[in-house]
Design a protein around this motif. Sequence first.
Motif, PDB file in Angstrom:
ATOM      1  N   THR A  62       0.849  -1.262  -0.088  1.00 11.07           N
ATOM      2  CA  THR A  62      -0.019  -0.196   0.129  1.00 11.07           C
ATOM      3  C   THR A  62       0.842   1.421   0.028  1.00 11.07           C
ATOM      4  OG1 THR A  62      -0.353  -0.063   2.454  1.00 11.07           O
ATOM      5  CG2 THR A  62      -2.068  -1.123   1.058  1.00 11.07           C
ATOM      6  N   TRP A 110      -3.650 -12.037   3.384  1.00 12.31           N
ATOM      7  CA  TRP A 110      -3.384 -12.644   1.969  1.00 12.31           C
ATOM      8  C   TRP A 110      -3.625 -11.706   0.674  1.00 12.31           C
ATOM      9  CZ3 TRP A 110      -0.456 -16.661   1.622  1.00 12.31           C
ATOM     10  CH2 TRP A 110      -0.475 -17.642   2.536  1.00 12.31           C
ATOM     11  N   ASP A 111      -4.770 -10.735   0.973  1.00 12.82           N
ATOM     12  CA  ASP A 111      -4.854  -9.825  -0.137  1.00 12.82           C
ATOM     13  C   ASP A 111      -3.845  -9.077  -0.313  1.00 12.82           C
ATOM     14  OD1 ASP A 111      -7.435 -10.824  -0.633  1.00 12.82           O
ATOM     15  OD2 ASP A 111      -8.555  -8.965   0.469  1.00 12.82           O
ATOM     16  N   ALA A 112      -3.142  -8.481   0.598  1.00 11.11           N
ATOM     17  CA  ALA A 112      -1.854  -7.721   0.561  1.00 11.11           C
ATOM     18  C   ALA A 112      -0.607  -8.516  -0.083  1.00 11.11           C
ATOM     19  CB  ALA A 112      -1.452  -7.122   1.998  1.00 11.11           C
ATOM     20  N   TRP A 113      -0.610  -9.705   0.679  1.00 12.23           N
ATOM     21  CA  TRP A 113       0.372 -10.585   0.092  1.00 12.23           C
ATOM     22  C   TRP A 113       0.371 -10.768  -1.466  1.00 12.23           C
ATOM     23  CZ3 TRP A 113       4.924 -12.495   1.961  1.00 12.23           C
ATOM     24  CH2 TRP A 113       5.418 -13.539   1.573  1.00 12.23           C
ATOM     25  N   ASP A 114      -0.501 -11.113  -2.096  1.00 13.23           N
ATOM     26  CA  ASP A 114      -0.859 -11.622  -3.315  1.00 13.23           C
ATOM     27  C   ASP A 114      -0.464 -10.089  -4.079  1.00 13.23           C
ATOM     28  OD1 ASP A 114      -1.589 -14.001  -2.893  1.00 13.23           O
ATOM     29  OD2 ASP A 114      -3.620 -13.848  -2.894  1.00 13.23           O
ATOM     30  N   GLN A 115      -0.603  -9.107  -3.500  1.00 10.42           N
ATOM     31  CA  GLN A 115      -0.021  -7.818  -4.564  1.00 10.42           C
ATOM     32  C   GLN A 115       1.377  -7.545  -4.253  1.00 10.42           C
ATOM     33  OE1 GLN A 115      -2.633  -4.305  -3.592  1.00 10.42           O
ATOM     34  NE2 GLN A 115      -4.104  -5.896  -2.406  1.00 10.42           N
ATOM     35  N   GLY A 128       1.569 -15.276  -4.661  1.00 11.97           N
ATOM     36  CA  GLY A 128       2.179 -13.840  -4.050  1.00 11.97           C
ATOM     37  C   GLY A 128       3.515 -13.570  -4.629  1.00 11.97           C
TER      38      GLY A 128
END
Length: 281
Positions: free
Chosen positions: A113, A212-217, A245
Motif C-alpha cells: 500500500t 493474504w490480499d496484501a500478500w498477493d499484491q 504472491g
Amino acid sequence: MMRSRYVTCLGREIHFTEWGDAAAPAVVAWHGLARSSRDFDDFAEALAGRWHVVCPDTPGRGLSQWAPDPARDYCLSFYVELAEALLDQLGLQKVHWVGTSMGGAIGTLGAATRLRGRIRRLVLNDNGPELAAVALERIKTYAGQPPSFTTVTELEAYFREIYASFGSLSDTQWRHLTETSLRRLPDGRVTTHYDPALVAQFEHHPDDYLLWDAWDQLDLPVLCLRGEDSTLLTAETAQAMRERGPRAAVALIPGCGHAPALNTPEQIGLIERFLSADQTP
C-alpha cells in the motif's frame, strides 16, 4: 555506534535507534508486538559497517509515546502510516525492511500500500499473511496482562520463560533484553515496558493479521525466516507463501520457535546475504 533519536510523526513522539552511516543503503528493522527497537541491537551492530539501520519503537512500546486513542492507533494501518511519515522525515526514499512478527506484518501491508515501491526487499522473521489463532490468543493473554515484580532479577526470570522460543541467548543477552524491556511502577515494582492497551488491536481490528490480499499484491523479493518450532507461523502457511504472491524464499531456523532473536552469525548472515543481492541505490 548506536544513536538514540526522537521525531514527531502524526502528532506522536517516536523513538528510534540508528546505526551506521546515514549515507549508506537503509534497512528498517521493526520489532514484534510487545517488544522494542532494542531487540535489534546485535543485528544492527553487525550490519552497521555497510548499512544505515533504523530501528523504531512502535507507539506504546519502548520509549515512544503511548497512544491517546488505543482503539484507533494500535493497528497495522496506523503503523504503516506512521512508518511512511518516519521515512519521509528521515529522507529515506528506498529501504530494505526486516520485520519480526508484527514488524513483518507492517512491512507486508506497507509494501502493498503506502510504501509500495519504497520497500526494496522484505524480510519476515516468523511472520506471514496468516497466523495461527491459538498462538495469537496466547500472545494476547500475556501481553494484555503484564505482571509486576519486586526485583529486576524476577522480571528476567519471567522473560526467560515467556521468550524461551527466541532461541539461544547468553546470560548477557538475557540481561540486556530485560534491562531494555522494563519500567518501574509508582509502587516501585518493575513490569514490562509497553502499554497493555496495545491488545486493543485484537478487539477492534480482529482481522488485522489476515493479509493474504496484501500478500498477493507484493512484487518484491521476500525472505521468510520460520522458527523450526514456531506455533504462530505454521508450516502450511509457510508453504503457501512459497507458492503464491511474491513466492517467498523460506528458511527454517533450528532451535527457535516464535521468533528467532536474530542474534547469531548464522541468522544475521542469512539476512545480510539476502539484502546484499540488491545494492542499487
